[in-house]
Design a protein around this motif. Sequence first.
Motif, short mmCIF file in Angstrom:
data_model
loop_
_atom_site.label_atom_id
_atom_site.label_comp_id
_atom_site.label_asym_id
_atom_site.label_seq_id
_atom_site.Cartn_x
_atom_site.Cartn_y
_atom_site.Cartn_z
N TRP A 285 -1.61 6.49 12.69
CA TRP A 285 -2.86 7.19 12.35
C TRP A 285 -3.16 8.31 13.34
O TRP A 285 -3.37 9.47 12.92
CB TRP A 285 -3.99 6.15 12.33
CG TRP A 285 -5.37 6.69 12.16
CD1 TRP A 285 -5.74 7.81 11.46
CD2 TRP A 285 -6.57 6.15 12.73
NE1 TRP A 285 -7.11 7.97 11.55
CE2 TRP A 285 -7.63 6.98 12.32
CE3 TRP A 285 -6.84 5.03 13.53
CZ2 TRP A 285 -8.95 6.73 12.69
CZ3 TRP A 285 -8.15 4.78 13.89
CH2 TRP A 285 -9.20 5.63 13.48
N SER B 208 3.80 12.92 6.49
CA SER B 208 2.53 12.53 5.90
C SER B 208 2.47 11.01 5.67
O SER B 208 1.45 10.37 5.89
CB SER B 208 2.33 13.31 4.61
OG SER B 208 1.32 12.73 3.87
N ARG C 175 -0.33 7.98 6.96
CA ARG C 175 -0.99 7.13 5.96
C ARG C 175 -0.69 5.64 6.16
O ARG C 175 -1.56 4.80 6.03
CB ARG C 175 -0.60 7.58 4.55
CG ARG C 175 -1.20 8.92 4.18
CD ARG C 175 -0.68 9.41 2.85
NE ARG C 175 -1.09 8.54 1.77
CZ ARG C 175 -1.94 8.87 0.81
NH1 ARG C 175 -2.47 10.07 0.79
NH2 ARG C 175 -2.25 8.03 -0.14
N TYR D 237 -2.80 4.41 9.06
CA TYR D 237 -4.22 4.24 8.73
C TYR D 237 -4.42 3.03 7.83
O TYR D 237 -5.35 2.24 8.01
CB TYR D 237 -4.73 5.53 8.06
CG TYR D 237 -6.23 5.54 7.83
CD1 TYR D 237 -7.12 5.54 8.90
CD2 TYR D 237 -6.76 5.58 6.53
CE1 TYR D 237 -8.49 5.57 8.69
CE2 TYR D 237 -8.12 5.61 6.31
CZ TYR D 237 -8.99 5.61 7.40
OH TYR D 237 -10.35 5.64 7.19
N GLU D 238 -3.51 2.86 6.89
CA GLU D 238 -3.60 1.70 5.98
C GLU D 238 -3.51 0.40 6.77
O GLU D 238 -4.27 -0.55 6.53
CB GLU D 238 -2.46 1.78 4.95
CG GLU D 238 -2.55 0.74 3.87
CD GLU D 238 -1.21 0.43 3.22
OE1 GLU D 238 -1.01 0.83 2.07
OE2 GLU D 238 -0.36 -0.23 3.86
#
Lengths: 330, 96
Positions: free
Chosen positions: A139, A172, A176, A179-180
């Motif tokens: 993240w 990218s 992600r 963060y997930e």
Amino acid sequence: MYSQGLLGANTDTDETEDFLAAFQARIDAEEKIEPNDPMPAAYRKTLIRMISQHAHSEIVGMLPEGNWITRAPSLRRKVALLAKVQDEGGHGLYLYSAAETLGVSREQLTEELLSGKAKYSSIFNYPTPTWADIGAIGWLVDGAAIMNQVPLCRCSYGPYARAMIRVCKEESFHQRQGYELMRKLTRGTDEQKAMAQDALNRWWWPSLMMFGPSDTDSQHSDQSMKWKIKRFTNDELRQKFVDATVPQAELIGLTMPDEHLSWNESKNNGEGGYDFGEIDWDEFWRVVKGHGMMNKDRIATRKKAWDDGAWVREAALAHARKTRERKEAA
Amino acid sequence: MSSEPMIPLWEVFIRPRNGLHHKHVGSLHAADSEMAVQAARDVYTRREEGNSVWVVRAEDIVASDPSRSEENFDPAADKVYRHPSFYDIPDEVGHM
């Protein structure tokens, strides 16, 4: 000849005022500079420094995360982490290749990393003691890296720009998945929530340091901006990162470890932005100069990998030579 | 370490799918052609970038001399008569 490799080629330039002005005119016209084009020695040197530091960062960056591959909590997390670490290795390769077009050899670059002469991003000198660190790295660390790398896709040096386009496309997913992972932890048990918050507390400030010294202290910024190697200053990018990331933390119920963080409507030409606390620059320089928690460990690990791989490189070259000789004899 | 022999540099070309050209995508080091193809497949096709790989030893590529690019390529700029739009034909002819 004249393709990519410049090894052994004479790259001396006669840097008269006319030469420098003509070069600057090409840059100003947004022309890309390609490997064999005449370029000022300082432009070449700056790029070799930047691209090789970037490449080393990708390679050393595999270590803190590689640490967790065997202990990922599910197969889904494991394949993601494995793919991410593999990507970082690939990114290192794209970048080393870009640096090599400027006339420096891969062997030389490796040697500079292992001898400690070359730098890599200080962020990788922090340890990853918990699973939440893997979320925080994806993240925040990849997030900060993307913030830096997107403008580099328009860098004036063609091979660097092309490498960055590939890297950005692939990166990218890194952010992600991180963060997930963090979000999942914040929705878990109290212990898992605490683990996520603790990781954020440890990674937030080092992530802000990734953008480098403040503009008032940065040695390299002005000329790099003029040559369109960089498009934004360190402080501009840091501000963008803070503005993008603070709401992401709020959304998953995490708190930034900064009591001075507050919304300021007048920032960013009236669009608003966050004021944030002072970065501990003493810590930054301490880690840059080799006194971070993991500096010695990271280089020792790389050196071991390089030394342990010596017989493989030797065998591969011997096999290639034998096959060639056999073919020639037949 | 500096006494280590250099592992050759290869340029990598990928064809995204049948019907398209192979396109230069980057380079890598490998001891021989077989390892070069394998490494190119690992590094440059991780996300379905193509279905065919070419590798060429970088030193085997012959390229035009960049210091002569003006004399090589600028003359084409004043030969507009090589383009269809240079010629006047009546609109009534339609597409030609």
